[in-house]
Structure formats: C-alpha cells, structure tokens
Design a protein around this motif. Sequence first.
Motif, PDB file in Angstrom:
ATOM      1  N   ASP B 103       9.082 132.164 -15.419  1.00 49.41           N
ATOM      2  CA  ASP B 103      10.485 132.553 -15.492  1.00 49.41           C
ATOM      3  C   ASP B 103      10.554 134.079 -15.547  1.00 49.41           C
ATOM      4  OD1 ASP B 103      11.563 130.098 -15.335  1.00 49.41           O
ATOM      5  OD2 ASP B 103      11.650 129.763 -17.491  1.00 49.41           O
ATOM      6  N   GLY B 107      12.531 129.829 -12.685  1.00 48.78           N
ATOM      7  CA  GLY B 107      13.771 129.135 -13.015  1.00 48.78           C
ATOM      8  C   GLY B 107      14.795 129.255 -11.897  1.00 48.78           C
ATOM      9  N   ARG B 367       5.208 118.187 -21.039  1.00 47.78           N
ATOM     10  CA  ARG B 367       6.556 118.733 -21.269  1.00 47.78           C
ATOM     11  C   ARG B 367       6.575 120.218 -20.961  1.00 47.78           C
ATOM     12  NH1 ARG B 367       9.576 115.432 -24.522  1.00 47.78           N
ATOM     13  NH2 ARG B 367      10.895 117.161 -25.126  1.00 47.78           N
ATOM     14  N   GLY B 368       7.569 120.647 -20.228  1.00 44.16           N
ATOM     15  CA  GLY B 368       7.671 122.066 -19.924  1.00 44.16           C
ATOM     16  C   GLY B 368       8.308 122.285 -18.574  1.00 44.16           C
ATOM     17  N   PRO B 369       8.537 123.566 -18.238  1.00 45.82           N
ATOM     18  CA  PRO B 369       9.305 123.870 -17.029  1.00 45.82           C
ATOM     19  C   PRO B 369       8.595 123.499 -15.729  1.00 45.82           C
ATOM     20  CG  PRO B 369       8.461 125.868 -18.050  1.00 45.82           C
ATOM     21  CD  PRO B 369       8.200 124.763 -19.006  1.00 45.82           C
ATOM     22  N   PHE B 371       7.069 120.623 -15.104  1.00 44.99           N
ATOM     23  CA  PHE B 371       7.021 119.176 -14.899  1.00 44.99           C
ATOM     24  C   PHE B 371       7.298 118.866 -13.427  1.00 44.99           C
ATOM     25  CE2 PHE B 371       8.966 114.951 -14.810  1.00 44.99           C
ATOM     26  CZ  PHE B 371       8.059 114.229 -15.560  1.00 44.99           C
ATOM     27  N   HIS B 376      10.308 111.611  -9.501  1.00 44.00           N
ATOM     28  CA  HIS B 376      11.106 110.411  -9.200  1.00 44.00           C
ATOM     29  C   HIS B 376      10.820 109.885  -7.799  1.00 44.00           C
ATOM     30  CE1 HIS B 376      13.515 114.060  -9.173  1.00 44.00           C
ATOM     31  NE2 HIS B 376      14.277 113.583  -8.232  1.00 44.00           N
TER      32      HIS B 376
END
Lengths: 62, 424
Positions: B103, B107, B367-369, B371, B376
């Motif tokens: 980031d 992001g 877990r975290g940005p 992922f 899906h």
Amino acid sequence: MTRVVVDREVCMSAGVCELEAPEVFELDTAGRLQVGEPTDLTAVETAVRACPTGALSLVEED
Amino acid sequence: MSSPTLDLDAVDLSDRRFWGAPPEQRHAVYDQLRRERPFAFFAEPVVPYIEPGPGYHAVTRYADVEAISCQPALFSSGAGAVSIADMPPDLNEFYGSLISMDDPRHGKIRRIVAKAFTPRVLEKLVGNVQAVADDVVARARRTAEDGDGTIDVVADLAAPIPLRVICDMMGVPEGDRALVLRQSNVILSGGDPELVEDEEQMVTAFLKAGEELAGLMARLAAERHAHPADDLTTALVTTEVDGERLTHQEIASFFILLLVAGNETTRNAISQGVLALSEHPAERERWAADPGLTRTAVEEIVRWTSPITWMRRTATQDVELSGQSFPAGSKFLLFYGAANRDPAVFADPHRFDLSRDPNPHVGFGSRGPHFCLGAHLARREIGVAFRAFADQLPDLEVTGPPARLESSFVNGLKRLPARLTGVR
C-alpha cells in the motif's frame, strides 16, 4: 439492533462477504462495498469472520 | 502422526529436486521443522545472473504465517513476493503485479481491479464454467475412445478448464490460447529442466515469455479500446476510480498475473485433487454420492494440495515473531502447505476429510490485503469440475505416479496418467 461497520481504509473489495451473505453485502459497480440490513445474522457473522482483511465488524446499538 | 526423525541439517528447501519428490517427504520435513525449527534458515537458491541474497527463514507454523500476513506494514511484499532473490524492481513489478506491491499502490490498483472482479460480475462472466467443464470432460472421453483408453489428467482435464475460463473472461481469442498456456508454464516453471531446457537461459526464457504475453495484451487492449466487449479486458482498459485509470504497464502486468495465476493454481488443485481422490477411494465415493459435500470438499482439496507453496515477505524494520527477534531486511517464506497441516489448528491434519468444517486453511493466502483475488473463481471452477468428473467420469482411474514439477514455488503436476475403464 445489530449493525455492520465497514472500515473503508482496510476493505480490499475481495468480495468474500458477498459470497457468504449476498442478501446483505454487495460490491457495487465502483467496487465499493454496500451493506444492507443484517437480516440473516448467522450468515453476516460468518461473513465478518471470513473477511480476509478484517474490515468488517458488528456493533450493537439500541 | 509420529514420523521417524529426519536429519534436518541434510534438508535443503532451496534444492528444486526436493520439490520433485513425493509430497509425503515434504510433509515429514514440514512437521519436524514446525516442531523444532519454526523459522529455519536456508541459503538462497542460485539463479544465473541474479545476485544471491542473504538467505531466508522458512515459516511453517500457522500462527506465524498469519501474524506475518496480517501485518503488511512490518512484512513487505514490495521487495518481491514471488521470488526468493531480490529481482530488479521493474522485473519484480512486471511479473508480480499486485502480488509484489505494498500500500498505497497495492490498495489503489486492487480496488480498480476489484471493480472488474466482483462476485456478481464474475457470475455473469463465468456462467459458462459448467459448459466448459462438460465440454472438456466430453473431449477427454473422446480422446480415450480414439486412443487406447488412456488420458493425461493434467493435459486432458486439469489444464483446459481454467485455461478456457480465464481466456473467456479476458476475451483471449482461440488461436492465442496455446501461447498463453505455453508461456505461463515457462513463467511458473521454477526452472524445471523440462520447461526451461537450459538453466543459464532461465532469465531470458522468463523475459521472452513475459514479452509475448504483454504483446498479446497490447493487441487485445487496442482492440477493446476501439470495440468494447463484455469481457474483463474491456473492463480493465476502461475502468476509472477517482479519475484514475490503470496505466498500460499496470494493465499488461495484471493481465499476465491473471493468466498465469488463473491457470496454474487451479490446474494444480484439480490434478492433485484427482490424485488425492484416487488415493482415498472412500472419500471419492462419498462425494460422488453426495453433491452437498461440494462446499467443504473444495476447501479440503485446496488445503490438501496448497497449490502455491509459498509467498515471500521482507521485514521493513526489526521485528519479533513468537518471541524471536529478526533484523530489518529478513526474508520470510510463508509455507502455506506446512501451515495447512499444523496440528495446532487442524485436527488430524494428515487426514483427507472432505467434510472438514471449519477449515480455515491458508491455501488462498492468510488474512491480509494480499488474500487471493480469484478465490471465488477458483472455488467455483474446482467445485464444478469435480462434480462433472463424478457424474461423467465415474470410470476414471489413475494408473501411475504423477510427474511432479521441480519447483519450490508452484506445487504442481506435469502429468498424471489415467484411463477410463469404461472405454473398451
């Protein structure tokens, strides 16, 4: 009443919540997460737990 | 599981031959590392023309993988997440795209991309996963019938499903798909001698593969600018967030990321899922009889196979993990397959259990940005593929051991021989 809070700084629009609880969460066409009324609380709790960035939380309000 | 004690000093996770061996071996090593040396230090593999770095810590405990993943400010991806050596920055970003960024840039791009990648958009784009799977399965049966009844699970089943889905999504024309498969194989070969013949030429081969894919992208992007279509490439070239668009370079490298990541990971989950089911016939029967098992079964296949072996993080300052201190600049490889068999989190971790629930595996990353953006899509492809196999290929029988990719990064199969016993 239970309300869902989204930390916009942290949300990455991964869409995991939308898969867990599509009636409540939707990424709009701008990729921004829209949150409706938490109808199915079990599904919402699952979605909050499943969020990969921990952007979601539940708060109790009167 | 009690296993004989190994001589950990003789183990070298940087040796690609280690990764070509049967997975039992790596899991025995993971188990012992987790217990005895949870931050074991290894020298870096030698890559021609790349300056070797200081070495890395192999992280094998679930809790540590999670702690590192969810603190991106302390454990950076920007120094490189998909290679052990520090690559030149432009190369790093070109091949890693989002994966090797921090980031705020990560992001920004992830949000732009996410807009083109929401579950609902995907739903529309990949409504055809079922049709693709049915067609691939029918072709595999014809291949068996036209020949001697044998097929290769990798080439005939596992590779074409994700290749066609991702190429449909991106709008890659039929005639360019063989190129996509070939070049993404090279990019993720890990230098396997079968895919990159001359190790001295590894970097050159990577560059050439990237160049060819970028060329394809440039051609497609120009076409979509002129003639927008209902595909992801159109969305990527036209998307704006807060007035910002992706640059040409950003689109090209994201395109490569999608093609490569969208192909290799799902392919290896499918091929190794087939192998796991053939090794666990009772589980295979249970799933065939109960489609309701699909949700948990897909998660278990991802946990069991862990198609991406590791991602790298680099400490941005002096850090502490589980009471141990590490200086700034320390490299950590997060071994997802090891975390996914950690007995502290998974009961009976070496048991393949299609109804395992909960199953908080880190096969898509922790877990975290970072992922997995395509989680899906992957879940859907795997679920649809295995239901199609159960319904339409009940006579599928694995006939021999797989040829494993000699890569530390991708846990993959090159071939898995099988036959359809119904073919006479």
